[in-house]
Design a protein around this motif. Structure first.
Motif, PDB file in Angstrom:
ATOM      1  N   ASP A 262       2.431   1.556  -3.505  1.00  0.00           N
ATOM      2  CA  ASP A 262       1.427   1.994  -4.476  1.00  0.00           C
ATOM      3  C   ASP A 262       1.087   3.468  -4.296  1.00  0.00           C
ATOM      4  N   THR A 263       1.090   3.927  -3.036  1.00  0.00           N
ATOM      5  CA  THR A 263       0.810   5.336  -2.761  1.00  0.00           C
ATOM      6  C   THR A 263       1.917   6.219  -3.334  1.00  0.00           C
TER       7      THR A 263
ATOM      8  N   GLU B 193       3.074  14.503   3.747  1.00  0.00           N
ATOM      9  CA  GLU B 193       2.031  14.151   2.776  1.00  0.00           C
ATOM     10  C   GLU B 193       1.763  12.648   2.790  1.00  0.00           C
ATOM     11  N   LEU B 194       2.821  11.862   2.896  1.00  0.00           N
ATOM     12  CA  LEU B 194       2.643  10.413   2.963  1.00  0.00           C
ATOM     13  C   LEU B 194       1.945  10.003   4.257  1.00  0.00           C
TER      14      LEU B 194
ATOM     15  N   ARG C   6      -1.748  10.859   3.969  1.00  0.00           N
ATOM     16  CA  ARG C   6      -2.462  10.003   3.025  1.00  0.00           C
ATOM     17  C   ARG C   6      -2.687   8.604   3.583  1.00  0.00           C
ATOM     18  N   LEU C   7      -1.714   8.125   4.340  1.00  0.00           N
ATOM     19  CA  LEU C   7      -1.779   6.753   4.823  1.00  0.00           C
ATOM     20  C   LEU C   7      -2.300   6.642   6.256  1.00  0.00           C
TER      21      LEU C   7
ATOM     22  N   SER D 298       1.353   6.288  -7.208  1.00  0.00           N
ATOM     23  CA  SER D 298       0.206   7.083  -7.649  1.00  0.00           C
ATOM     24  C   SER D 298       0.465   8.568  -7.448  1.00  0.00           C
ATOM     25  N   TYR D 299       1.177   8.932  -6.366  1.00  0.00           N
ATOM     26  CA  TYR D 299       1.480  10.339  -6.109  1.00  0.00           C
ATOM     27  C   TYR D 299       2.422  10.881  -7.184  1.00  0.00           C
TER      28      TYR D 299
ATOM     29  N   GLN E 211       0.838  -1.199   0.000  1.00  0.00           N
ATOM     30  CA  GLN E 211       0.000   0.000   0.000  1.00  0.00           C
ATOM     31  C   GLN E 211       0.875   1.253   0.000  1.00  0.00           C
ATOM     32  N   PHE E 212       1.938   1.249   0.781  1.00  0.00           N
ATOM     33  CA  PHE E 212       2.867   2.379   0.827  1.00  0.00           C
ATOM     34  C   PHE E 212       3.514   2.575  -0.537  1.00  0.00           C
TER      35      PHE E 212
END
Length: 216
Positions: free
Chosen positions: A13-14, A30-31, A34-35, A17-18, A10-11
């Motif tokens: 993929d984030t 920001e991370l 988002r998470l 996508s960012y 998930q990290f």
């Protein structure tokens, strides 16, 4: 490479996508936001895990890069998302000549927008600018510069944003739509302080590609 856990995936993929969306690495804050991390220390731990499992590399200055950069630009359908356009040769604009193929480099976003660091995009909602070919879902490209009389741009006024042509006078500002179904927005001199220019219109992106502004 070792397999990522679900949370590590998930990290990862984030991150991807960012970067696809903003063309830069996210900040630790920001991370974390988002998470849903309570601390930016968690971001460091995930970065370390991805380096340990060889999904990321870290240089001596602490900068991260992808071990496999293609992960960022190959989408789920298997097609590569290009970041540039190859220059494959020369063509004459004078007398006819033999075609010459050569690797002459690439055209990048910086060639389209020389001041790309001052450029951003907004997604359009509504049809008040339809006569300029701008429709709901299009992305307008804006430059962080002031508007001159007659420019099309995005402004914030009275807590609301709008994309309009700005007619600027000492007697007031008239924000003109490109659709006769909509009325002009009139801003009186005493209300100028309530107006914030978000950016000047450079063009917009439709499903068919980039449409450059016809205005200078």
């Amino acid at each position: 490479m070792s397999k990522l856990t679900n949370k590590q995936q998930q990290f990862y993929d984030t991150l991807i996508s960012y970067i696809r969306k903003y063309f830069r690495w996210p900040t630790y804050k920001e991370l974390a936001d988002r998470l849903g991390f309570s601390s930016e220390n968690s971001v460091t731990q995930y970065y370390d895990a991805l380096v340990s499992k060889q999904f990321l590399k870290k240089d001596s200055q602490g900068n991260y890069t992808f071990t496999n950069p293609a992960d960022v630009w190959i989408h789920e359908n298997g097609h590569r998302q290009p970041t540039s356009i190859p220059i494959v040769g020369e063509i004459t604009a004078g007398s006819m000549q033999e075609a010459i193929e050569a690797d002459l480099g690439e055209v990048t976003i910086g060639d389209f927008f020389p001041n790309a660091s001052n450029v951003f995009a907004l997604r359009v909602k509504g049809d008040s600018m339809k006569d300029l070919g701008i429709s709901t879902g299009d992305k307008v490209i804006l430059s962080k510069t002031d508007l001159r009389d007659g420019d099309v741009g995005a402004v914030l006024y009275d807590g609301n944003t709008t994309l309009k042509r700005a007619h600027i006078r000492t007697t007031g500002i008239r924000l003109e739509p490109a659709n006769p179904a909509y009325d002009d927005i009139i801003i009186k001199p005493g209300e100028f302080e309530e107006v914030t220019v978000l950016g000047k219109y450079l063009g917009h992106i439709t499903d068919e590609g980039l449409v450059k502004s016809p205005f200078r």
